[in-house]
Design an enzyme around this catalytic site. Structure first.
Site, mmCIF file in Angstrom:
data_model
loop_
_atom_site.group_PDB
_atom_site.id
_atom_site.type_symbol
_atom_site.label_atom_id
_atom_site.label_comp_id
_atom_site.label_asym_id
_atom_site.label_seq_id
_atom_site.Cartn_x
_atom_site.Cartn_y
_atom_site.Cartn_z
ATOM 1 N N CYS A 170 12.599 27.147 7.768
ATOM 2 C CA CYS A 170 12.711 27.099 9.227
ATOM 3 C C CYS A 170 14.113 27.439 9.682
ATOM 4 C CB CYS A 170 12.232 25.738 9.716
ATOM 5 S SG CYS A 170 13.383 24.730 10.589
ATOM 6 N N CYS A 173 16.382 24.661 10.861
ATOM 7 C CA CYS A 173 16.877 23.819 9.780
ATOM 8 C C CYS A 173 18.041 24.505 9.080
ATOM 9 C CB CYS A 173 15.775 23.562 8.763
ATOM 10 S SG CYS A 173 14.241 23.011 9.486
#
Ligand SMILES: *[C@@H]1O[C@H](CO)[C@@H](O)[C@H](O)[C@H]1NC(C)=O
Ligand SMILES: *[C@@H]1O[C@H](CO)[C@@H](O)[C@H](O)[C@H]1NC(C)=O
Ligand SMILES: *[C@@H]1O[C@H](CO)[C@@H](O)[C@H](O)[C@H]1NC(C)=O
Ligand SMILES: *[C@@H]1O[C@H](CO)[C@@H](O)[C@H](O)[C@H]1NC(C)=O
Ligand SMILES: *[C@@H]1O[C@H](CO)[C@@H](O)[C@H](O)[C@H]1NC(C)=O
Length: 388
Positions: A170, A173
């Protein structure tokens, strides 16, 4: 009695004996021309009678409820958190409204559709979440990787455990990672887990520890959760209350937030007098959803053209794994336009007997995903009942 001769005298159309008539060439010509014209006209009429023509007309709906159609809904999502549920409207005229909040209310519910508290408020409008600008390549590994096995041990050992639930793919992230690790390193130096041990920063890879993340109702990545030893209330349904961090994600903000957390920790002597003091007003953290569901109710007003009402997971600072989102839902109520009174309804039923079977047909229906996850919920407003 009127004699036949007298009666004959009123004849308008007196006959000329055939002997006295005479066919002329000009008369014949006129007759032929007349006959041709008659045949031509007959042919034209016949062909226009036989030909098929289509005409289209558009009639604007002039019903008294105005230009807009109201869609009322009350839909329960047992596995979509209120923090991410977003109501969007789009239509063929190009309207595209995302995250409608004014006329929509959200309530956290558990997987049995029972409400788990008061109305959900998404808090103050946050600006774009800040991240560290420059990313230094040297990768520091400051935070502990937790797994299903050691998670409970850590959470019960340290007064404050802050966990970053993430997924390696992600992008949010990846942007958080450097500042998270740096913050963890700084906090480790200031509050050595071996010596001081007041706070610890950890991370959980949700692609590896799916169960652990599901247990904590993680739906968007990254989710930063704050676990406190002891004060995690466990209600009778087994819900636990902890907090979620929504603030900026640069090192400076993170370190400051952690410091504030540590200093607000009661020392042993203060421990008894704490309770309401610890939750000092702090914009950056809000209670994490104690259960993973959300009931979305309210209404939207849409133009009377084909369009969509979409309820989906959306966030400005989280990524979602579309293949893991469980958009199961139970429709409590869904109606288009003004409510038809029962009397008007029975009148209509006399005219259109089958109408009752489609009206309110979706109310109480549930659509539970058991295998294929990841579908969006789309309600098309192409059909609506005209206001009667
Ligand atoms: C929505 O449905 C739930 C469950 O049936 C009900 O408890 C709630 O009162 C409804 N909300 C509204 C505004 O009707
Ligand atoms: C919707 O908008 C509100 C306020 O504008 C914001 O606080 C909230 O985070 C948004 N929700 C989603 C799911 O984007
Ligand atoms: C909502 O649906 C329930 C059935 O699921 C029905 O009993 C109730 O009358 C409906 N409420 C409204 C406001 O339409
Ligand atoms: C999705 O959530 C519903 C309701 O909680 C549950 O019954 C269903 O099993 C879930 N589906 C999957 C694939 O986990
Ligand atoms: C859900 O809708 C969003 C836009 O609203 C779209 O980007 C996404 O691909 C859709 N997901 C699925 C599984 O259809």
């Amino acid at each position: 009695m009127i004699s036949a001769t007298k009666l004959k005298s009123v004849d308008f159309y007196r006959k000329i004996p055939r002997d006295l008539t005479e066919a002329s060439l000009s008369g014949a010509g006129l007759s032929i021309v007349a006959a041709l014209v008659m045949m031509f006209l007959f042919g034209m009429e016949l062909s226009s009678y036989m030909s098929v023509s289509t005409s289209t007309s558009v009639i604007v709906d002039k019903s008294s409820d105005g230009d807009y159609l109201r869609i009322d809904f009350n839909i329960s999502f047992p596995a979509l958190s209120c923090e991410f549920a977003s109501v969007d409207v789009s239509d063929v005229l190009g309207t595209n409204r995302l995250n409608i909040t004014k006329t929509v209310r959200k309530f956290s519910i558990d997987s049995n559709l029972r409400p788990t508290g008061a109305e959900f408020h998404s808090g103050t409008v946050a600006n774009a979440v800040k991240h560290d600008d420059e990313v230094d390549e040297e990768s520091v590994e400051g935070s502990f990787s937790l797994t299903t096995h050691n998670f409970d041990k850590y959470v019960h050992q340290f007064p404050v455990t802050i966990v970053n639930f993430y997924a390696p793919w992600c992008s949010w992230c990846q942007r958080l990672k450097p500042s998270w690790e740096k913050t963890a390193k700084i906090m480790k130096e200031r509050y050595d887990p071996e010596m001081d041990g007041r706070i610890i920063l950890a991370k959980v890879d949700c692609t590896q520890e799916g169960d652990l993340c599901r247990r904590n109702h993680i739906q968007g990545y990254p989710s930063i959760r704050i676990f406190r030893k002891g004060s995690d209330l466990r209600s009778e349904h087994g819900h636990h209350e902890h907090e979620s961090y929504y603030g900026d994600r640069d090192t400076e903000s993170l370190v400051k937030f952690m410091e504030d957390l540590v200093t607000s920790l009661p020392t042993e002597s203060q421990k008894l007098a704490l309770e309401d003091k610890s939750n000092a007003a702090d914009n950056a953290k809000r209670p994490a959803p104690s259960a993973g569901g959300c009931r979305v109710e309210g209404y939207v007003r849409v133009k009377k053209v084909p369009g969509n009402l979409i309820i989906s997971a959306r966030s400005d600072a989280h990524s979602f794994d579309a293949s893991q989102m469980n958009m199961s839902h139970v429709i409590n109520n869904l109606s288009f336009g003004k409510k038809v009174t029962p009397r008007a309804m029975s009148d209509v039923k006399l005219l259109i007997p089958y109408i009752g079977s489609s009206h309110d047909r979706l109310n109480g229906r549930s659509f539970i995903n058991t295998r294929d996850l990841g579908a969006n919920v789309t309600v098309s407003s192409i059909f609506y009942m005209k206001n009667l």
